[in-house]
Design a protein around this motif. Sequence first.
Motif, short mmCIF file in Angstrom:
data_model
loop_
_atom_site.label_atom_id
_atom_site.label_comp_id
_atom_site.label_asym_id
_atom_site.label_seq_id
_atom_site.Cartn_x
_atom_site.Cartn_y
_atom_site.Cartn_z
N GLN A 71 -7.90 -1.79 5.76
CA GLN A 71 -9.04 -2.15 6.62
C GLN A 71 -8.69 -3.27 7.60
N GLN A 72 -7.73 -4.11 7.21
CA GLN A 72 -7.39 -5.28 8.03
C GLN A 72 -6.36 -4.97 9.11
N LEU A 73 -5.87 -3.75 9.14
CA LEU A 73 -4.82 -3.43 10.11
C LEU A 73 -5.32 -3.55 11.54
N ALA A 74 -4.50 -4.19 12.37
CA ALA A 74 -4.79 -4.17 13.80
C ALA A 74 -4.56 -2.74 14.27
N SER A 75 -5.30 -2.30 15.23
CA SER A 75 -5.27 -0.90 15.69
C SER A 75 -5.36 0.04 14.48
N HIS A 76 -6.56 0.00 13.94
CA HIS A 76 -6.83 0.69 12.68
C HIS A 76 -6.62 2.20 12.81
N PRO A 77 -5.83 2.78 11.91
CA PRO A 77 -5.50 4.20 12.03
C PRO A 77 -6.60 5.15 11.56
N GLY A 78 -7.73 4.63 11.07
CA GLY A 78 -8.76 5.50 10.52
C GLY A 78 -8.54 5.69 9.03
N PRO A 79 -9.56 6.23 8.36
CA PRO A 79 -9.45 6.35 6.91
C PRO A 79 -8.45 7.42 6.48
N VAL A 80 -7.82 7.20 5.36
CA VAL A 80 -6.92 8.21 4.79
C VAL A 80 -7.33 8.47 3.34
N HIS A 81 -6.87 9.60 2.83
CA HIS A 81 -7.01 9.89 1.40
C HIS A 81 -5.74 9.42 0.72
N TRP A 82 -5.91 8.58 -0.29
CA TRP A 82 -4.73 8.13 -1.05
C TRP A 82 -4.52 9.01 -2.26
N HIS A 83 -3.26 9.40 -2.46
CA HIS A 83 -2.88 10.23 -3.60
C HIS A 83 -1.97 9.41 -4.51
N LEU A 84 -2.30 9.35 -5.78
CA LEU A 84 -1.40 8.70 -6.72
C LEU A 84 -0.51 9.78 -7.34
N VAL A 85 0.80 9.67 -7.09
CA VAL A 85 1.70 10.74 -7.55
C VAL A 85 2.59 10.31 -8.72
N GLY A 86 2.54 9.04 -9.10
CA GLY A 86 3.39 8.56 -10.19
C GLY A 86 2.58 8.10 -11.40
N HIS A 87 3.29 7.63 -12.39
CA HIS A 87 2.68 7.26 -13.68
C HIS A 87 1.66 6.12 -13.52
N LEU A 88 0.52 6.31 -14.14
CA LEU A 88 -0.53 5.29 -14.11
C LEU A 88 -0.59 4.57 -15.46
N GLN A 89 -0.31 3.28 -15.45
CA GLN A 89 -0.43 2.49 -16.67
C GLN A 89 -1.91 2.23 -16.93
N ARG A 90 -2.29 2.25 -18.19
CA ARG A 90 -3.73 2.13 -18.48
C ARG A 90 -4.32 0.81 -17.99
N ASN A 91 -3.50 -0.26 -18.00
CA ASN A 91 -4.05 -1.55 -17.54
C ASN A 91 -4.21 -1.64 -16.02
N LYS A 92 -3.70 -0.63 -15.29
CA LYS A 92 -3.84 -0.63 -13.82
C LYS A 92 -4.94 0.30 -13.35
N LEU A 93 -5.49 1.04 -14.30
CA LEU A 93 -6.36 2.15 -13.96
C LEU A 93 -7.67 1.72 -13.26
N ALA A 94 -8.27 0.65 -13.73
CA ALA A 94 -9.57 0.25 -13.17
C ALA A 94 -9.43 -0.24 -11.74
N ARG A 95 -8.26 -0.79 -11.39
CA ARG A 95 -8.07 -1.23 -10.00
C ARG A 95 -7.65 -0.10 -9.10
N THR A 96 -6.95 0.86 -9.68
CA THR A 96 -6.33 1.90 -8.86
C THR A 96 -7.27 3.08 -8.60
N LEU A 97 -7.88 3.58 -9.64
CA LEU A 97 -8.64 4.84 -9.49
C LEU A 97 -9.77 4.78 -8.46
N PRO A 98 -10.44 3.62 -8.26
CA PRO A 98 -11.49 3.63 -7.23
C PRO A 98 -10.95 3.95 -5.83
#
Length: 246
Positions: A71-98
């Motif tokens: 969101q803070q990027l100068a010359s904002h490229p517009g919204p993208v869909h983020w894909h998580l393609v690697g292993h998700l540790q359970r302690n990172k899940l609440a920050r990442t999945l949203p």
Amino acid sequence: MNPRLAENLAEVRARIAAAAQRSGRPVDAVRLVGVTKYVSLEVSADLARCGLVDLGESRPQQLVRKAEAWQQLASHPGPVHWHLVGHLQRNKLARTLPLVGLWHSADSRRVLQAASAWAVQAGRQVPTLIEVHLAPDATKGGFPAEELASLGDWLAQLPGITVRGLMTMARLEGGPATARIDFARLRQVRDSLRGVWPESLGLDELSMGMSDDFEVAIEEGSTIVRLGSVLFAGIDPEPSRQEHSP
Ligand SMILES: *Cc1c(COP(=O)(O)O)cnc(C)c1O
């Protein structure tokens, strides 16, 4: 922006289109995810500025860092869909999945259970692919193909998780010809689950194919290719770093 980036993207799109045509499918049956793990936030944003709206990261903390800085990027490229393609540790899940539009790499019951608990509590649905371990390489994660049939009833009971299909990585050795065997197998596994898995579980998506093997993956039925290095050939991964040094 390095003009090479738009050229690489156009070339990759043409190769995807040709492979889709060879497999008798429309071009838009195959979605391109640009895996930006090799490059800086700025180069990731440049890729989005070239019109690629699906970006992927393999490490959750990198995905969070880029998605939050977006969101803070100068010359904002517009919204993208983020894909998580690697292993998700359970302690990172609440920050990442949203921040994640599609989670490609659900690789154990434990992480699925934890993601489900998070989703229920957050009032969200997590679009998810089940990672399948086909290759003999011991380093790879995912469910063995033989366990998938019995996983269906369990998955269908899991609130907050919307299953859309399967993901795999081909074995490293052997090149595209060997990769094709793994991709064909994933498609066969998917076909055999139709009619076995409860109807509420989606099986339409097959996330398979990386820079070295995406064309054979598409010929074998891939609906999502995850490409990194082929997009960034000839690109400085951190073009602005000189400006920051003394
Ligand atoms: C890095 C990565 C990719 C992209 O790999 P390339 O060979 O650079 O295209 C795709 N999928 C996953 C899971 C990855 O970790």
